[in-house]
Write a protein that holds these residues in place. Structure first.
Motif, PDB file in Angstrom:
ATOM      1  N   ILE A   1       0.459  -0.840  -0.215  1.00 55.19           N
ATOM      2  CA  ILE A   1      -0.219  -0.018  -0.027  1.00 55.19           C
ATOM      3  C   ILE A   1       0.907   1.605  -0.100  1.00 55.19           C
ATOM      4  O   ILE A   1       0.439   2.403  -0.274  1.00 55.19           O
ATOM      5  N   MET A   2       1.747   1.364   0.482  1.00 53.78           N
ATOM      6  CA  MET A   2       2.709   2.231   0.524  1.00 53.78           C
ATOM      7  C   MET A   2       3.617   2.800  -0.905  1.00 53.78           C
ATOM      8  O   MET A   2       4.469   3.856  -0.647  1.00 53.78           O
ATOM      9  N   GLU A   3       4.293   1.723  -0.994  1.00 48.18           N
ATOM     10  CA  GLU A   3       5.344   1.352  -1.843  1.00 48.18           C
ATOM     11  C   GLU A   3       4.948   3.086  -3.090  1.00 48.18           C
ATOM     12  O   GLU A   3       5.650   3.645  -3.508  1.00 48.18           O
ATOM     13  N   LYS A   4       3.572   3.612  -3.333  1.00 48.24           N
ATOM     14  CA  LYS A   4       3.375   4.029  -4.556  1.00 48.24           C
ATOM     15  C   LYS A   4       3.453   5.422  -4.063  1.00 48.24           C
ATOM     16  O   LYS A   4       4.894   5.965  -4.918  1.00 48.24           O
ATOM     17  N   PRO A   5       2.924   5.592  -2.752  1.00 48.81           N
ATOM     18  CA  PRO A   5       3.399   7.203  -2.515  1.00 48.81           C
ATOM     19  C   PRO A   5       5.140   7.693  -1.766  1.00 48.81           C
ATOM     20  O   PRO A   5       5.477   8.428  -2.165  1.00 48.81           O
ATOM     21  N   VAL A   6       5.201   6.051  -1.698  1.00 42.93           N
ATOM     22  CA  VAL A   6       7.113   6.748  -1.098  1.00 42.93           C
ATOM     23  C   VAL A   6       7.816   6.626  -2.106  1.00 42.93           C
ATOM     24  O   VAL A   6       8.482   7.071  -2.565  1.00 42.93           O
ATOM     25  N   SER A   7       7.253   5.799  -3.341  1.00 40.50           N
ATOM     26  CA  SER A   7       8.743   6.365  -4.591  1.00 40.50           C
ATOM     27  C   SER A   7       8.128   7.178  -5.298  1.00 40.50           C
ATOM     28  O   SER A   7       9.209   7.681  -5.823  1.00 40.50           O
ATOM     29  N   PHE A   8       6.833   8.030  -5.529  1.00 43.15           N
ATOM     30  CA  PHE A   8       7.055   8.968  -5.670  1.00 43.15           C
ATOM     31  C   PHE A   8       7.338   9.899  -4.409  1.00 43.15           C
ATOM     32  O   PHE A   8       8.019  11.553  -5.321  1.00 43.15           O
ATOM     33  N   LEU A   9       7.642  10.184  -3.404  1.00 39.96           N
ATOM     34  CA  LEU A   9       8.513  11.253  -2.507  1.00 39.96           C
ATOM     35  C   LEU A   9      10.049  11.127  -2.245  1.00 39.96           C
ATOM     36  O   LEU A   9      10.926  12.105  -2.213  1.00 39.96           O
ATOM     37  N   SER A  10       9.829   9.708  -3.317  1.00 39.36           N
ATOM     38  CA  SER A  10      11.298   9.255  -3.406  1.00 39.36           C
ATOM     39  C   SER A  10      12.623   9.999  -4.152  1.00 39.36           C
ATOM     40  O   SER A  10      13.488  10.396  -4.366  1.00 39.36           O
ATOM     41  N   ARG A  11      11.363  10.423  -5.141  1.00 40.24           N
ATOM     42  CA  ARG A  11      11.985  11.478  -6.243  1.00 40.24           C
ATOM     43  C   ARG A  11      12.399  12.457  -5.922  1.00 40.24           C
ATOM     44  O   ARG A  11      13.628  13.393  -6.594  1.00 40.24           O
ATOM     45  N   TYR A  12      12.125  13.009  -4.443  1.00 36.28           N
ATOM     46  CA  TYR A  12      12.519  14.335  -3.703  1.00 36.28           C
ATOM     47  C   TYR A  12      13.551  14.243  -2.272  1.00 36.28           C
ATOM     48  O   TYR A  12      13.696  15.559  -2.362  1.00 36.28           O
ATOM     49  N   MET A  13      13.533  13.068  -1.935  1.00 32.52           N
ATOM     50  CA  MET A  13      14.095  13.073  -1.055  1.00 32.52           C
ATOM     51  C   MET A  13      14.795  11.333  -0.340  1.00 32.52           C
ATOM     52  O   MET A  13      13.959  10.892  -1.197  1.00 32.52           O
ATOM     53  N   PRO A  14      15.660  11.829   0.700  1.00 29.08           N
ATOM     54  CA  PRO A  14      15.801   9.681   0.468  1.00 29.08           C
ATOM     55  C   PRO A  14      14.579   8.606   0.706  1.00 29.08           C
ATOM     56  O   PRO A  14      13.803   9.595   1.296  1.00 29.08           O
ATOM     57  N   ARG A  15      14.530   7.145   0.372  1.00 35.06           N
ATOM     58  CA  ARG A  15      13.786   7.001   0.875  1.00 35.06           C
ATOM     59  C   ARG A  15      13.670   6.619   2.372  1.00 35.06           C
ATOM     60  O   ARG A  15      12.812   6.087   2.493  1.00 35.06           O
ATOM     61  N   LEU A  16      14.372   6.832   3.033  1.00 32.18           N
ATOM     62  CA  LEU A  16      14.208   6.468   4.431  1.00 32.18           C
ATOM     63  C   LEU A  16      13.239   7.244   5.136  1.00 32.18           C
ATOM     64  O   LEU A  16      12.095   7.157   5.448  1.00 32.18           O
ATOM     65  N   PRO A  17      13.417   9.241   4.809  1.00 33.84           N
ATOM     66  CA  PRO A  17      12.368   9.835   5.014  1.00 33.84           C
ATOM     67  C   PRO A  17      11.384   9.985   4.816  1.00 33.84           C
ATOM     68  O   PRO A  17       9.936   9.651   4.957  1.00 33.84           O
ATOM     69  N   SER A  18      11.079   9.223   3.346  1.00 32.28           N
ATOM     70  CA  SER A  18      10.098   9.082   2.568  1.00 32.28           C
ATOM     71  C   SER A  18       9.291   7.964   3.344  1.00 32.28           C
ATOM     72  O   SER A  18       7.826   8.354   3.436  1.00 32.28           O
ATOM     73  N   VAL A  19       9.617   7.024   3.086  1.00 37.76           N
ATOM     74  CA  VAL A  19       8.840   6.081   4.307  1.00 37.76           C
ATOM     75  C   VAL A  19       8.459   6.529   5.698  1.00 37.76           C
ATOM     76  O   VAL A  19       6.947   6.055   5.771  1.00 37.76           O
ATOM     77  N   ILE A  20       9.480   7.193   6.429  1.00 38.56           N
ATOM     78  CA  ILE A  20       8.662   7.127   7.498  1.00 38.56           C
ATOM     79  C   ILE A  20       7.629   8.390   7.448  1.00 38.56           C
ATOM     80  O   ILE A  20       7.131   8.457   8.362  1.00 38.56           O
ATOM     81  N   ILE A  21       7.758   9.235   6.530  1.00 42.21           N
ATOM     82  CA  ILE A  21       6.073  10.393   6.352  1.00 42.21           C
ATOM     83  C   ILE A  21       5.613   9.647   5.902  1.00 42.21           C
ATOM     84  O   ILE A  21       4.026   9.786   6.696  1.00 42.21           O
ATOM     85  N   VAL A  22       5.316   8.321   5.332  1.00 41.98           N
ATOM     86  CA  VAL A  22       4.041   7.663   4.609  1.00 41.98           C
ATOM     87  C   VAL A  22       3.437   7.246   5.825  1.00 41.98           C
ATOM     88  O   VAL A  22       2.348   6.917   5.956  1.00 41.98           O
ATOM     89  N   LEU A  23       4.572   6.026   6.048  1.00 45.70           N
ATOM     90  CA  LEU A  23       4.065   5.661   7.022  1.00 45.70           C
ATOM     91  C   LEU A  23       4.002   6.017   7.939  1.00 45.70           C
ATOM     92  O   LEU A  23       2.283   5.233   8.822  1.00 45.70           O
TER      93      LEU A  23
END
Length: 339
Positions: A44-66
């Protein structure tokens, strides 16, 4: 039409592989449930995490979406949970009265049975008595088990808390290290990148569709029962949503008794509930035919057959295992791995 050129060895091999797939899913889903839910959360998280990962590292993207998902789930759990607890308390308060009414209804039914049995042959009367007693005992057993499970789940706060902690942390680590884990697991199977992507996409599509179907049924039934001022509307709606996973039962397990009862008491309510039943009943085949059959490539009849076979062989667990196993086996079958 040319005959299928499949040897007995190939058939046996495919049966063994499918059995292994079912066993693995059974272990993961029912023995390692927090990690399975974490896997679903990652999908469920993968698409929004992948979208945010374009603008920031994956770690903060995961934290924000989760964090956003946890906030939404917490609010929903608080709203729904408070309503469920209120309804359970009310149900417990009025249960003695309901029990008396049910007892009176059963006594009246039994009296009518006795009058009916007196005018039919003894052999048929004995057979009917035996079957009716079995139905009564089974109904009492199902009701007792359901109440016990609800009570145990409600008051097992430490176990629920530990379960949630494992699920949340597993979701975080799986999403953060998705590429590494995916690469490692992929190296153990002789699947092309296209097959790997297809497997993940099929799983994601199936899970999203089932969640959409359950949510649709729960909302329709919940809103309708609430507007009609039915008691225990939330409990009934959630039960109807869960039953929508089970073929041949579905939300009708909740709606049909209400429709039949109000047909004699309040026909307008019966008509409204029947319309809602038709709506939720038509929603599933529409999605399965137009989305599952197209995107996954498994015909809805095959999925329905698997659901029915799984229900008869393994009960409710089979309803969950069958489609996931069929999807996985289908990807393995079309992949070049010697099947």
């Amino acid at each position: 039409m040319q005959p299928l050129n499949i040897s007995y060895q190939t058939i046996i091999k495919r049966i063994i592989v499918f059995t292994i797939v079912v066993f693995l899913f059974h272990t993961i889903i029912f023995q390692l449930t927090p990690f399975f839910l974490a896997f679903l959360m990652v999908l469920i998280m993968e698409k929004p995490v992948s979208f945010l990962s374009r603008y920031m590292p994956r770690l903060p993207s995961v934290i924000i979406v989760l964090t956003i998902i946890l906030i939404i789930l917490t609010l929903l759990a608080f709203i729904v949970g408070s309503n469920i607890i209120t309804e359970l308390i009310e149900l417990g308060r009025f249960l003695p009265r309901y029990r008396e009414q049910i007892t009176e209804s059963i006594d009246s039914l039994l009296q009518r049975q006795e009058d009916f049995f007196e005018v039919i042959p003894d052999e048929i009367s004995t057979l009917l008595r035996q079957n009716i007693n079995v139905i009564y005992q089974r109904g009492d057993q199902i009701l007792s088990q359901a109440v016990n499970r609800v009570v145990n789940f409600t008051f097992n706060i430490p176990g629920i808390f530990i379960f949630i902690i494992f699920t949340v942390f597993s979701s975080f680590y799986l999403s953060r290290d998705k590429d590494k884990i995916f690469k490692y697991v992929s190296s153990k199977f002789n699947l092309s990148d296209e097959d790997k992507l297809k497997l993940v996409n099929d799983f994601s599509t199936y899970v999203r569709i089932q969640l959409l179907i359950i949510t649709n049924t729960t909302i329709w039934v919940g809103v309708t029962l609430s507007l009609l001022e039915f008691p225990y509307a939330i409990l009934l709606a959630i039960t109807a949503g869960i039953l929508d996973l089970i073929p041949l039962i579905g939300p009708g397990g909740i709606l049909w008794p209400l429709i039949a009862y109000h047909f004699f008491v309040n026909p307008l309510y019966s008509i409204i509930l029947f319309i809602v039943y038709i709506i939720v009943l038509g929603f599933r085949p529409f999605l399965e035919a137009n989305i599952l059959g197209t995107n996954i490539g498994v015909h809805p009849v095959i999925l329905l057959l698997g659901l029915y076979a799984g229900l008869n062989i393994m009960g409710f667990q089979g309803v969950i295992l069958a489609p996931l196993s069929i999807i996985t086996f289908k990807v393995l079958l079309v992949a070049d791995i010697g099947l």
